[in-house]
Design a protein around this motif. Structure first.
Motif, mmCIF file in Angstrom:
data_model
loop_
_atom_site.group_PDB
_atom_site.id
_atom_site.type_symbol
_atom_site.label_atom_id
_atom_site.label_comp_id
_atom_site.label_asym_id
_atom_site.label_seq_id
_atom_site.Cartn_x
_atom_site.Cartn_y
_atom_site.Cartn_z
ATOM 1 N N GLY A 133 0.811 -1.207 0.000
ATOM 2 C CA GLY A 133 0.000 0.000 0.000
ATOM 3 C C GLY A 133 0.845 1.257 0.000
ATOM 4 O O GLY A 133 0.594 2.194 -0.759
ATOM 5 N N ALA A 134 1.876 1.288 0.842
ATOM 6 C CA ALA A 134 2.766 2.443 0.888
ATOM 7 C C ALA A 134 3.499 2.607 -0.434
ATOM 8 O O ALA A 134 3.729 3.733 -0.895
ATOM 9 N N ALA A 135 3.852 1.496 -1.063
ATOM 10 C CA ALA A 135 4.544 1.543 -2.362
ATOM 11 C C ALA A 135 3.681 2.235 -3.405
ATOM 12 O O ALA A 135 4.172 3.064 -4.182
ATOM 13 N N ILE A 136 2.376 1.917 -3.418
ATOM 14 C CA ILE A 136 1.480 2.542 -4.396
ATOM 15 C C ILE A 136 1.352 4.036 -4.132
ATOM 16 O O ILE A 136 1.387 4.853 -5.052
ATOM 17 N N VAL A 137 1.195 4.399 -2.878
ATOM 18 C CA VAL A 137 1.048 5.819 -2.530
ATOM 19 C C VAL A 137 2.263 6.617 -2.982
ATOM 20 O O VAL A 137 2.145 7.675 -3.596
ATOM 21 N N VAL A 138 3.443 6.110 -2.681
ATOM 22 C CA VAL A 138 4.671 6.829 -3.029
ATOM 23 C C VAL A 138 4.910 6.816 -4.533
ATOM 24 O O VAL A 138 5.405 7.786 -5.102
ATOM 25 N N THR A 139 4.529 5.726 -5.200
ATOM 26 C CA THR A 139 4.690 5.646 -6.657
ATOM 27 C C THR A 139 3.973 6.789 -7.361
ATOM 28 O O THR A 139 4.464 7.319 -8.360
ATOM 29 N N ASN A 140 2.830 7.182 -6.834
ATOM 30 C CA ASN A 140 2.064 8.274 -7.446
ATOM 31 C C ASN A 140 2.794 9.612 -7.399
ATOM 32 O O ASN A 140 2.395 10.562 -8.075
ATOM 33 N N GLN A 141 3.863 9.692 -6.619
ATOM 34 C CA GLN A 141 4.628 10.930 -6.528
ATOM 35 C C GLN A 141 5.637 11.076 -7.672
ATOM 36 O O GLN A 141 6.189 12.151 -7.877
ATOM 37 N N ILE A 142 5.884 10.002 -8.413
ATOM 38 C CA ILE A 142 6.801 10.064 -9.556
ATOM 39 C C ILE A 142 6.120 10.853 -10.670
ATOM 40 O O ILE A 142 5.004 10.539 -11.071
ATOM 41 N N GLU A 153 4.822 3.813 -14.149
ATOM 42 C CA GLU A 153 3.974 2.689 -14.537
ATOM 43 C C GLU A 153 4.634 1.357 -14.170
ATOM 44 O O GLU A 153 3.974 0.433 -13.685
ATOM 45 N N ALA A 154 5.944 1.279 -14.392
ATOM 46 C CA ALA A 154 6.674 0.053 -14.068
ATOM 47 C C ALA A 154 6.643 -0.227 -12.560
ATOM 48 O O ALA A 154 6.424 -1.375 -12.133
ATOM 49 N N MET A 155 6.845 0.816 -11.752
ATOM 50 C CA MET A 155 6.825 0.645 -10.302
ATOM 51 C C MET A 155 5.417 0.327 -9.819
ATOM 52 O O MET A 155 5.218 -0.455 -8.884
ATOM 53 N N TYR A 156 4.423 0.925 -10.466
ATOM 54 C CA TYR A 156 3.039 0.648 -10.100
ATOM 55 C C TYR A 156 2.704 -0.819 -10.383
ATOM 56 O O TYR A 156 2.014 -1.473 -9.591
ATOM 57 N N ASN A 157 3.190 -1.334 -11.503
ATOM 58 C CA ASN A 157 2.965 -2.738 -11.837
ATOM 59 C C ASN A 157 3.602 -3.654 -10.788
ATOM 60 O O ASN A 157 3.036 -4.693 -10.426
ATOM 61 N N LYS A 158 4.784 -3.259 -10.307
ATOM 62 C CA LYS A 158 5.433 -4.042 -9.257
ATOM 63 C C LYS A 158 4.599 -4.025 -7.979
ATOM 64 O O LYS A 158 4.465 -5.046 -7.293
#
Length: 213
Positions: A133-142, A153-158
């Protein structure tokens, strides 16, 4: 290009001959611009002296060449993420306000890269910890260029894969209780659900538990 630098200053060279030489250089510069050889075009333009009658026509060619070099550099950075190569092209621009403005933009690119690289590193740390969950939240900051959007997109897929792996495990455990694999297959783990979504899943499970097995 025919080398004429040694002969054009010869006293025997007429103004008409000098004008012809200038026209030849302009034509060759235009040809190089059409072929997107902007660096070569600038080299040719630089050989036309300011006192040449055709010198005033070089300004537009110089601008076209500068813009062409910048466009190539911008594509390298924004589409491929190659900052160093982009900067190298910008540094090849002739001294002047255009080059200064281009370098100012590269400074912004570098700053954005630093922020995004730190964000990607943080996302990977969360993924390694299983904190999907934290990974998704932080990914949106890219954010930023197309290159960085593709990285997002690649990090979101992960992160989604991380959620799926955790979800599969939790659904398996839950299905053992409620005897209904379909009940939870569309939901993500409770640990990363908040609000009405979480209450809905809890209600469904409680309902299933009250049914005869």
């Amino acid at each position: 290009m025919i080398e004429t630098k040694k002969t054009e200053n010869h006293p025997a060279v007429t103004p008409q001959a000098l004008e012809f030489i200038g026209k030849c250089r302009l034509a060759e510069a235009k040809k190089e611009i059409t072929a997107e050889n902007y660096d070569r075009a600038l080299e040719i333009i630089a050989t036309i002296p300011k006192d040449d009658p055709l010198y005033n026509q070089t300004e537009m060619l110089r601008e076209d060449s500068n813009q062409g070099i910048y466009a190539k550099a911008e594509k390298l950075y924004k589409e491929e993420g190659k900052f160093d190569e982009a900067l190298q092209k910008i540094n090849s621009l002739p001294e002047g306000s255009f080059r200064e403005n281009a370098l100012a933009n590269t400074a912004k690119w570098k700053q954005l890269d630093s922020v995004n690289m730190a964000t990607v590193k943080q996302v990977q740390t969360y993924l390694d910890q299983g904190n999907c969950g934290a990974a998704i939240v932080v990914t949106n900051q890219i954010d930023g260029s197309n290159y960085w959007l593709s990285q997002r997109e690649a990090m979101y897929n992960k992160a989604e894969e991380c959620i799926k792996n955790k979800m599969d495990k939790q659904i398996y455990r839950t299905s053992k209780i409620v005897h209904n694999d379909d009940l939870c297959k569309d939901y993500i783990p409770f640990s990363i659900i908040t609000g009405e979504g979480k209450n809905e899943i809890i209600a469904l499970i409680e309902d299933a538990l009250t049914k005869p097995r």
